[in-house]
Design a protein around this motif. Structure first.
Motif, mmCIF file in Angstrom:
data_model
loop_
_atom_site.group_PDB
_atom_site.id
_atom_site.type_symbol
_atom_site.label_atom_id
_atom_site.label_comp_id
_atom_site.label_asym_id
_atom_site.label_seq_id
_atom_site.Cartn_x
_atom_site.Cartn_y
_atom_site.Cartn_z
ATOM 1 N N ILE A 83 38.958 44.738 51.309
ATOM 2 C CA ILE A 83 39.249 44.930 49.631
ATOM 3 C C ILE A 83 38.125 46.770 49.101
ATOM 4 C CG2 ILE A 83 38.558 44.343 46.884
ATOM 5 C CD1 ILE A 83 38.450 40.832 48.641
ATOM 6 N N ILE A 93 36.695 48.378 45.498
ATOM 7 C CA ILE A 93 36.011 47.817 44.177
ATOM 8 C C ILE A 93 35.363 49.077 43.338
ATOM 9 C CG2 ILE A 93 35.341 45.458 43.010
ATOM 10 C CD1 ILE A 93 34.887 43.801 44.715
ATOM 11 N N TRP A 150 40.257 47.335 43.686
ATOM 12 C CA TRP A 150 40.753 46.268 42.386
ATOM 13 C C TRP A 150 39.618 47.356 41.214
ATOM 14 C CZ3 TRP A 150 36.694 41.908 42.172
ATOM 15 C CH2 TRP A 150 37.108 41.782 40.085
ATOM 16 N N PRO A 166 37.633 46.149 37.849
ATOM 17 C CA PRO A 166 37.498 44.989 37.564
ATOM 18 C C PRO A 166 37.276 45.216 35.821
ATOM 19 C CG PRO A 166 35.564 45.326 39.186
ATOM 20 C CD PRO A 166 36.913 47.221 39.190
ATOM 21 N N ARG A 220 46.805 48.611 43.971
ATOM 22 C CA ARG A 220 45.759 48.335 43.287
ATOM 23 C C ARG A 220 46.067 47.540 41.975
ATOM 24 N NH1 ARG A 220 48.236 53.731 42.591
ATOM 25 N NH2 ARG A 220 47.682 53.519 45.145
ATOM 26 N N VAL A 221 44.838 46.717 41.782
ATOM 27 C CA VAL A 221 44.742 45.115 41.174
ATOM 28 C C VAL A 221 44.104 45.964 39.425
ATOM 29 C CG1 VAL A 221 44.748 43.550 40.295
ATOM 30 C CG2 VAL A 221 45.437 43.900 42.539
ATOM 31 N N THR A 276 42.061 44.468 36.892
ATOM 32 C CA THR A 276 41.557 43.816 35.386
ATOM 33 C C THR A 276 41.353 43.356 34.295
ATOM 34 O OG1 THR A 276 40.898 41.503 37.405
ATOM 35 C CG2 THR A 276 39.787 41.485 34.828
ATOM 36 N N ALA A 318 49.413 49.979 37.983
ATOM 37 C CA ALA A 318 48.366 48.475 38.972
ATOM 38 C C ALA A 318 49.733 48.556 39.724
ATOM 39 C CB ALA A 318 48.225 48.054 38.021
ATOM 40 N N MET A 376 41.448 35.683 43.140
ATOM 41 C CA MET A 376 41.481 36.490 43.105
ATOM 42 C C MET A 376 42.335 37.767 44.715
ATOM 43 S SD MET A 376 41.023 38.166 40.486
ATOM 44 C CE MET A 376 41.383 39.893 41.225
ATOM 45 N N PHE A 385 44.909 39.569 45.507
ATOM 46 C CA PHE A 385 44.908 41.068 46.299
ATOM 47 C C PHE A 385 46.169 40.831 47.170
ATOM 48 C CE2 PHE A 385 40.776 40.983 45.467
ATOM 49 C CZ PHE A 385 40.881 41.983 44.220
#
Length: 374
Positions: A3, A5, A87, A89, A103-104, A106, A138, A358, A362
């Protein structure tokens, strides 16, 4: 799982999102994830990362340079490290990422949509320019609350990515002191407590106005203590207190350390947080973790977070706020009834639960990305 970040918020120890990222990194690592954190400059010394977490930092300190880093260096580092999922965040994703990387993003709140007048211009412009591109890129969007998830669906009907709700955890505060430990702050009587940055979104003007509507006999048995560092556009609060003749009952403590914060929560009658808008509302859960009832707003995420341990009010109505303040100041049985389930409600919000949620997101994002490229 590998991951990546975005760790730009780790540069400041006073950044609430920085604390969110730090706790998330620790919890993900504790569950066995291989975590790579990327930051434009050296992260704050308060954010100690677990052994095994890879940290890559640059020398991009100024805001324009950090923006350039986010669109150029960050994607390069992520691709070189061959992460499986990236991610963002806090509302941001690079415009260009290797197609193989899921890709994520928040989304903590939609203040810029629902309460733009409460934001700094620079922050408002940043949200307007950068949130929509992140949503478009995303594979999955994560939201802190069901209220924010619903607002995303309503506001961005074109959004194709699935939206998943994952509540953040809250950090356990140190053991509290006794009531006498509050004397250096000038607190010597029972009190209602507000905790948060002093900024327009927190609705402190109406809270003070509502407190001033209480009979003097009620105020004499319940001060109002306002805890938090100065934000912006709140220079008139002291004048509001003076003009209302409330100087003997309203106490501004400024920023306090965690032990004093714990002591303030543990010894208050209740938390008063009638914000105009919250994406989550950490003080609600923190107060409830000490078994305290809550007065909060009937809007956005606050009813969802507070559960059954709160009195809900219209934040735009000072008289409604005053009515709830008066009830909670005077009615010990009501406070006890609301407090009965407070700790249990607060126990829903742990960093382990957040990290587990999470990781599921993912994994789903990686599957969607592979399907997209097939």
């Amino acid at each position: 799982m590998k991951i990546g970040i975005d760790g730009r918020n780790l540069l400041s120890a006073t950044d609430g999102i920085g604390r969110f990222v730090h706790k998330s990194v620790k919890a993900l690592a504790a569950l066995g994830a291989e975590v790579h954190v990327y930051a434009p400059a050296k992260i704050n010394a308060n954010y100690e990362l677990p052994t095994g977490v890879t940290l890559r930092t640059g020398t991009f300190h100024a805001l324009p340079a950090r923006a350039l880093w986010g669109q150029a260096m960050l994607p390069f580092w992520v691709a070189r490290d061959k992460v499986e999922v990236f991610w963002g965040p806090s509302h941001r994703l690079p415009l260009f990422l290797d197609d193989r990387i899921a890709r994520v993003v928040t989304i903590h709140d939609l203040v810029w949509v629902h309460a733009p007048e409460t934001m700094r211009l620079r922050t408002l412009v940043g949200e307007r320019l950068l949130m929509k591109p992140a949503l478009r890129r995303a594979d999955i969007v994560a939201a802190d609350s069901g209220a924010t998830a619903a607002a995303l669906k309503t506001e961005f009907s074109w959004l194709k990515a699935p939206i998943r709700t994952v509540a953040p955890g809250t950090t356990a505060l140190p053991p509290p002191g006794g009531f006498s430990d509050l004397e250096p702050l000038g607190i010597t009587r029972p009190y209602a407590l507000f905790v948060g940055t002093l900024e327009p979104r927190k609705n402190l003007g109406n809270l003070i106005r509502a407190y001033g509507l209480l009979p003097a006999s009620t105020r004499s048995g319940c001060d109002l203590v306002i805890v938090g560092g100065s934000g912006w556009k709140q220079t008139s609060l002291a004048e509001d207190v003076r003009r209302g003749g409330l100087g003997q009952n309203v106490i501004f403590t400024g920023f306090v350390d965690d032990r004093m914060l714990a002591t303030l929560y543990a010894n208050c009658l209740f938390l008063a947080m009638p914000s105009f808008y919250e994406g989550f509302g950490f003080p609600i859960v923190e107060a409830q973790s000490f078994g305290k009832p809550v007065l909060t707003s009937n809007t956005s995420s606050m009813p969802e977070v507070a559960g059954d341990s709160a009195v809900l009010v219209d934040p735009h109505d000072p008289e409604a706020i005053a009515g709830a303040l008066g009830q909670l100041c005077l009615d010990a049985r009501l406070r006890q009834k609301l407090a009965a389930g407070a700790r249990q409600n607060a126990e829903r919000f742990t960093w382990e639960n957040h990290a587990g949620g999470m990781l599921q997101i993912f994994e789903q994002a990686i599957r969607l990305r592979r399907k997209f490229r097939a």
